[in-house]
Write a protein that holds these residues in place. Structure first.
Motif, PDB file in Angstrom:
ATOM      1  N   MET A 118       0.808  -1.229   0.000  1.00  0.00           N
ATOM      2  CA  MET A 118       0.000   0.000   0.000  1.00  0.00           C
ATOM      3  C   MET A 118       0.834   1.268   0.000  1.00  0.00           C
ATOM      4  SD  MET A 118       0.423  -1.505   3.102  1.00  0.00           S
ATOM      5  CE  MET A 118      -1.014  -2.556   3.201  1.00  0.00           C
ATOM      6  N   PHE A 119       2.110   1.154   0.343  1.00  0.00           N
ATOM      7  CA  PHE A 119       2.972   2.328   0.347  1.00  0.00           C
ATOM      8  C   PHE A 119       3.618   2.582  -1.019  1.00  0.00           C
ATOM      9  CE2 PHE A 119       3.285   0.948   4.913  1.00  0.00           C
ATOM     10  CZ  PHE A 119       2.538   1.996   5.422  1.00  0.00           C
ATOM     11  N   GLU A 120       3.362   1.679  -1.956  1.00  0.00           N
ATOM     12  CA  GLU A 120       4.002   1.812  -3.271  1.00  0.00           C
ATOM     13  C   GLU A 120       3.018   1.870  -4.426  1.00  0.00           C
ATOM     14  OE1 GLU A 120       7.124   2.322  -3.474  1.00  0.00           O
ATOM     15  OE2 GLU A 120       7.703   1.836  -1.425  1.00  0.00           O
ATOM     16  N   ASP A 121       1.733   1.717  -4.151  1.00  0.00           N
ATOM     17  CA  ASP A 121       0.775   1.609  -5.266  1.00  0.00           C
ATOM     18  C   ASP A 121      -0.101   2.844  -5.461  1.00  0.00           C
ATOM     19  OD1 ASP A 121      -0.990   1.463  -3.167  1.00  0.00           O
ATOM     20  OD2 ASP A 121      -1.576  -0.634  -3.499  1.00  0.00           O
ATOM     21  N   TRP A 154      -1.634   8.795   1.835  1.00  0.00           N
ATOM     22  CA  TRP A 154      -0.933   8.385   3.062  1.00  0.00           C
ATOM     23  C   TRP A 154      -1.883   7.858   4.123  1.00  0.00           C
ATOM     24  CZ3 TRP A 154      -1.968  10.402   7.831  1.00  0.00           C
ATOM     25  CH2 TRP A 154      -2.619  11.636   7.909  1.00  0.00           C
ATOM     26  N   ARG A 155      -3.066   8.484   4.244  1.00  0.00           N
ATOM     27  CA  ARG A 155      -3.998   8.051   5.279  1.00  0.00           C
ATOM     28  C   ARG A 155      -4.558   6.660   4.987  1.00  0.00           C
ATOM     29  NH1 ARG A 155      -8.746  11.331   8.410  1.00  0.00           N
ATOM     30  NH2 ARG A 155      -9.944   9.502   9.075  1.00  0.00           N
ATOM     31  N   THR A 156      -4.969   6.432   3.751  1.00  0.00           N
ATOM     32  CA  THR A 156      -5.478   5.107   3.372  1.00  0.00           C
ATOM     33  C   THR A 156      -4.396   4.050   3.511  1.00  0.00           C
ATOM     34  OG1 THR A 156      -7.032   6.114   1.806  1.00  0.00           O
ATOM     35  CG2 THR A 156      -6.542   3.771   1.513  1.00  0.00           C
ATOM     36  N   LEU A 204      -1.796   4.092   5.482  1.00  0.00           N
ATOM     37  CA  LEU A 204      -1.508   3.857   6.896  1.00  0.00           C
ATOM     38  C   LEU A 204      -2.573   2.971   7.527  1.00  0.00           C
ATOM     39  CD1 LEU A 204       0.876   4.844   8.602  1.00  0.00           C
ATOM     40  CD2 LEU A 204      -0.577   6.697   9.445  1.00  0.00           C
ATOM     41  N   ARG A 205      -3.833   3.206   7.157  1.00  0.00           N
ATOM     42  CA  ARG A 205      -4.921   2.363   7.678  1.00  0.00           C
ATOM     43  C   ARG A 205      -4.764   0.919   7.200  1.00  0.00           C
ATOM     44  NH1 ARG A 205     -10.023   1.994   9.544  1.00  0.00           N
ATOM     45  NH2 ARG A 205     -10.278   4.233   9.904  1.00  0.00           N
ATOM     46  N   ASP A 206      -4.556   0.732   5.905  1.00  0.00           N
ATOM     47  CA  ASP A 206      -4.464  -0.619   5.362  1.00  0.00           C
ATOM     48  C   ASP A 206      -3.260  -1.360   5.937  1.00  0.00           C
ATOM     49  OD1 ASP A 206      -6.686   0.005   3.887  1.00  0.00           O
ATOM     50  OD2 ASP A 206      -5.612   0.336   2.009  1.00  0.00           O
ATOM     51  N   TRP A 207      -2.166  -0.625   6.122  1.00  0.00           N
ATOM     52  CA  TRP A 207      -0.984  -1.248   6.719  1.00  0.00           C
ATOM     53  C   TRP A 207      -1.239  -1.661   8.161  1.00  0.00           C
ATOM     54  CZ3 TRP A 207       1.777   1.163  10.797  1.00  0.00           C
ATOM     55  CH2 TRP A 207       2.891   0.440  11.233  1.00  0.00           C
ATOM     56  N   ALA A 208      -1.896  -0.800   8.935  1.00  0.00           N
ATOM     57  CA  ALA A 208      -2.175  -1.113  10.333  1.00  0.00           C
ATOM     58  C   ALA A 208      -3.051  -2.357  10.452  1.00  0.00           C
ATOM     59  CB  ALA A 208      -2.853   0.074  11.013  1.00  0.00           C
ATOM     60  N   VAL A 209      -4.026  -2.490   9.557  1.00  0.00           N
ATOM     61  CA  VAL A 209      -4.904  -3.666   9.570  1.00  0.00           C
ATOM     62  C   VAL A 209      -4.102  -4.927   9.261  1.00  0.00           C
ATOM     63  CG1 VAL A 209      -6.840  -4.784   8.390  1.00  0.00           C
ATOM     64  CG2 VAL A 209      -6.989  -2.360   9.028  1.00  0.00           C
ATOM     65  N   SER A 210      -3.214  -4.851   8.260  1.00  0.00           N
ATOM     66  CA  SER A 210      -2.391  -6.003   7.905  1.00  0.00           C
ATOM     67  C   SER A 210      -1.425  -6.348   9.032  1.00  0.00           C
ATOM     68  CB  SER A 210      -1.613  -5.715   6.617  1.00  0.00           C
ATOM     69  OG  SER A 210      -0.747  -6.785   6.302  1.00  0.00           O
ATOM     70  N   TYR A 211      -0.841  -5.333   9.627  1.00  0.00           N
ATOM     71  CA  TYR A 211       0.108  -5.511  10.737  1.00  0.00           C
ATOM     72  C   TYR A 211      -0.581  -6.215  11.905  1.00  0.00           C
ATOM     73  CZ  TYR A 211       4.037  -3.955  13.741  1.00  0.00           C
ATOM     74  OH  TYR A 211       5.118  -3.877  14.572  1.00  0.00           O
ATOM     75  N   VAL A 223       7.147  10.687   4.675  1.00  0.00           N
ATOM     76  CA  VAL A 223       7.966  11.800   4.188  1.00  0.00           C
ATOM     77  C   VAL A 223       7.577  12.171   2.759  1.00  0.00           C
ATOM     78  CG1 VAL A 223      10.318  12.505   3.572  1.00  0.00           C
ATOM     79  CG2 VAL A 223       9.896  11.337   5.743  1.00  0.00           C
ATOM     80  N   ARG A 224       7.358  11.177   1.910  1.00  0.00           N
ATOM     81  CA  ARG A 224       6.940  11.460   0.530  1.00  0.00           C
ATOM     82  C   ARG A 224       5.602  12.181   0.484  1.00  0.00           C
ATOM     83  NH1 ARG A 224       8.676   6.159  -0.273  1.00  0.00           N
ATOM     84  NH2 ARG A 224       6.514   5.414  -0.442  1.00  0.00           N
ATOM     85  N   ALA A 225       4.744  11.875   1.458  1.00  0.00           N
ATOM     86  CA  ALA A 225       3.421  12.504   1.491  1.00  0.00           C
ATOM     87  C   ALA A 225       3.492  13.960   1.925  1.00  0.00           C
ATOM     88  CB  ALA A 225       2.504  11.732   2.429  1.00  0.00           C
TER      89      ALA A 225
END
Length: 224
Positions: free
Chosen positions: A72-75, A79-81, A83-90, A126-128
């Motif tokens: 999700m950080f490369e597609d 940033w908010r979406t 971060l949410r999707d990553w947190a759910v996967s984590y 940072v990119r965001a």
């Protein structure tokens, strides 16, 4: 007839066996002697791959970190979406292996997958447009939140016994004995509530940051 060959001992086999032990019995179940027995090899053969039990547990923790989706950080997700999707996967990876959480809570150290995870989150923020210091804080905040959510169950902390919650002592816990039976639903809803609150707060901070940067740019242009 020749005896069937045993599968060659490998780092991946050792880590997989150790993860099963941790999942089923906890961190204390892992030892080189126990793993050797589980794998059908001699104890010393493990030392060709790991010198200590701690190294094995570090590798197990890194294997769990490797299960976390970082795409999700490369597609192109905002940033908010992301971060949410990553947190759910984590959280999904941690709740599948809750006994590993105490090792993960110590930080990524030198673990490759753990470091890739930290690098992906920081880089995306940072990119965001987040300043590096705040991007670091966001990574820490999210890690605290996700790890904390996986360390234990709020609903599972109550007993299934109505008599334990005497209204004379606990006037607002009359339904507390029902919580354990709805553990997964309640814990997931609590996670979603907290995650939304965190992201809403970060969203407001980001809007303020953007507005401040725009105002500074306008002031500079006017002065020029």
């Amino acid at each position: 007839m020749a005896r069937p060959r045993k599968p060659l001992l490998s780092t991946d086999r050792i880590v997989a066996a150790a993860l099963v032990l941790v999942d089923e019995e906890g961190l204390g179940a892992v030892s080189t002697r126990r793993l050797a027995a589980e794998l059908g090899v001699s104890g010393p053969s493990l030392y060709n791959h790991f010198r200590t039990k701690d190294q094995i547990l570090e590798a197990v923790a890194d294997a769990v970190s490797a299960q976390v989706d970082l795409s999700m950080f490369e597609d192109g997700r905002d940033w908010r979406t992301a971060l949410r999707d990553w947190a759910v996967s984590y959280r999904a990876a941690l709740t599948a292996h809750p006994n590993v959480v105490p090792v993960l809570a110590q930080g990524p150290g030198r673990r490759p997958s753990g470091l890739r995870l930290a690098d992906a989150v920081f880089g995306a923020m940072v990119r965001a447009g987040w300043p590096p210091a705040q991007a670091t804080s966001i990574g820490a905040l999210m890690r605290f939140f996700v790890l904390g959510s996986a360390l234990g169950s709020f609903a599972g902390g109550f007993v299934d016994d109505e008599s334990a919650y005497d209204p004379a002592d606990y006037p607002h816990l009359g339904q507390a004995h029902l919580l354990a039976d709805r553990q997964q639903q309640i814990d997931e809803r609590a996670f979603e509530t907290g995650l939304s609150a965190l992201l809403d707060g970060l969203g407001r901070q980001f809007a303020e940051l953007t507005d401040s940067a725009s105002a500074s740019a306008s002031a500079s242009a006017s002065a020029g």
